[in-house]
Design a protein around this motif. Structure first.
Motif, PDB file in Angstrom:
ATOM      1  N   UNK A 109       0.807  -1.209   0.000  1.00 60.58           N
ATOM      2  CA  UNK A 109       0.000   0.000   0.000  1.00 60.58           C
ATOM      3  C   UNK A 109       0.841   1.261   0.000  1.00 60.58           C
ATOM      4  N   UNK A 110       1.910   1.280   0.817  1.00 59.33           N
ATOM      5  CA  UNK A 110       2.811   2.439   0.858  1.00 59.33           C
ATOM      6  C   UNK A 110       3.499   2.639  -0.476  1.00 59.33           C
ATOM      7  N   UNK A 111       3.935   1.550  -1.084  1.00 57.90           N
ATOM      8  CA  UNK A 111       4.590   1.629  -2.395  1.00 57.90           C
ATOM      9  C   UNK A 111       3.667   2.272  -3.427  1.00 57.90           C
ATOM     10  N   UNK A 168      10.084   0.099   2.226  1.00 53.68           N
ATOM     11  CA  UNK A 168      10.966  -0.648   3.116  1.00 53.68           C
ATOM     12  C   UNK A 168      11.178   0.038   4.450  1.00 53.68           C
ATOM     13  N   UNK A 169      11.310   1.369   4.428  1.00 52.05           N
ATOM     14  CA  UNK A 169      11.525   2.116   5.666  1.00 52.05           C
ATOM     15  C   UNK A 169      10.302   2.064   6.575  1.00 52.05           C
ATOM     16  N   UNK A 197      18.598  -0.501   7.082  1.00 51.57           N
ATOM     17  CA  UNK A 197      19.497  -0.648   5.935  1.00 51.57           C
ATOM     18  C   UNK A 197      19.064  -1.821   5.061  1.00 51.57           C
ATOM     19  N   UNK A 198      18.631  -2.903   5.703  1.00 45.93           N
ATOM     20  CA  UNK A 198      18.237  -4.086   4.932  1.00 45.93           C
ATOM     21  C   UNK A 198      16.994  -3.822   4.091  1.00 45.93           C
ATOM     22  N   UNK A 247      13.894  -3.380  -0.683  1.00 45.50           N
ATOM     23  CA  UNK A 247      12.576  -3.147  -1.272  1.00 45.50           C
ATOM     24  C   UNK A 247      12.646  -2.218  -2.478  1.00 45.50           C
ATOM     25  N   UNK A 248      13.621  -1.334  -2.504  1.00 44.46           N
ATOM     26  CA  UNK A 248      13.848  -0.546  -3.716  1.00 44.46           C
ATOM     27  C   UNK A 248      14.219  -1.477  -4.873  1.00 44.46           C
TER      28      UNK A 248
END
Length: 309
Positions: A72-74, A106-107, A188-189, A194-195
């Motif tokens: 959803x955020x993406x 991802x964040x 960081x992971x 996710x990018x």
């Protein structure tokens, strides 16, 4: 629609990949294992099939929320970026737009996943801590544990009786910071992975879409989703190793003072290859898991669109 589809896809992915995730965490946190099959055999010999599913209930309960937020955020960020840059949320995004939206996804998920990751790692590794005093007859090893075992308590039973008990125990003994142990490595992971995840999926879907069609077929989604998962985990594995070690480091005297200290200590003691422990397993697990995630995600999206049309 993306929040709902992401939730269903995430649950399907966890059901497929959790046993291999347990093996991955044990390999990353415990140097006594000489490889994947050694870890699989030792876990099965000690705990049978149940040993591969320790800590599963919490991820199953929370993964729908986390996966929903991720997808959803993406989509939300991508729509906002397209509206700002091109005047329409439905405009075709550039690769940079996709990368930034994936990074944001991802964040955001870190704030939801960190406590559940701590509980999962502690539950997945607590049995091997208890067994340190009884070396395996089939797989002898003189390697000391990475994280010292806690002092013997009133009985031989496990310290954590389940995910919720684990979370409550960590919060009581280590405070709120204990629930977010390893979150710097998790940032960081997940940011970079996710990018990579969404960018590679988009590029592969474009390449696998038949001429005259706007979307790939089911086989194209399977291949694109599986490959995107493998590429994302290839990027994520070094920080995943550090994250697992920081989160497991709470079962007694603490060994690591932070992300940088954990990385330097691990590389100094075990060499640079330690940062890629579990890479093969991650990639093997990522392909089928993300095939299922994206097929379920796309299928639910199409179903919802068909019902709302």
């Amino acid at each position: 629609m993306d929040f709902v589809a992401g939730a269903i896809g995430g649950v399907c992915g966890v059901a497929v990949g959790y046993p291999l995730d347990t093996v991955k965490v044990k390999i990353q946190t415990e140097p006594r294992y000489r490889g994947i099959w050694h870890c699989v055999w030792d876990t099965y010999r000690r705990e049978r099939v149940w040993g591969f599913y320790r800590g599963l209930s919490l991820p199953v309960c929370t993964v729908s929320l986390v996966s929903s937020v991720s997808f959803g955020t993406y989509r939300h960020c991508l729509a906002r970026i397209c509206r700002l840059r091109y005047g329409s949320p439905d405009a075709k995004p550039a690769k940079t737009d996709i990368t930034l939206s994936g990074f944001a996804s991802g964040l955001v998920r870190v704030f939801l996943t960190s406590p559940t990751e701590v509980a999962k790692v502690r539950l997945q590794t607590q049995t091997q801590t208890q067994q340190q005093r009884r070396p395996s007859a089939s797989w002898p090893s003189a390697a000391p544990p990475l994280c010292p075992a806690p002092p013997a308590g009133s009985g031989p039973g496990p310290k954590y009786r389940g995910p919720l008990h684990c979370l409550a125990t960590v919060a009581r003994e280590e405070g709120l910071r204990g629930l977010y142990k390893g979150s710097s490595a998790l940032l960081f992971r997940d940011g970079h992975s996710f990018a990579t995840y969404f960018l590679s999926y988009t590029i592969l879907c474009e390449q696998l879409t038949p001429a005259g069609h706007s979307q790939p077929d089911v086989l194209g989604v399977l291949v694109a989703g599986g490959c995107a998962g493998v590429l994302a985990w290839a990027v994520a594995t070094p920080m995943d190793v550090i994250k697992s070690r920081l989160q497991a480091d709470g079962r007694g005297q603490r060994r690591y003072r932070g992300l940088l200290h954990c990385m330097v200590t691990s590389v100094r003691e075990e060499g640079p290859r330690v940062l890629f422990k579990g890479l093969t397993l991650n990639c093997c697990r990522a392909f089928p898991v993300n095939m299922v995630v994206f097929v379920a995600y796309e299928a639910v999206l199409r179903l919802i669109r068909g019902l709302s049309a």
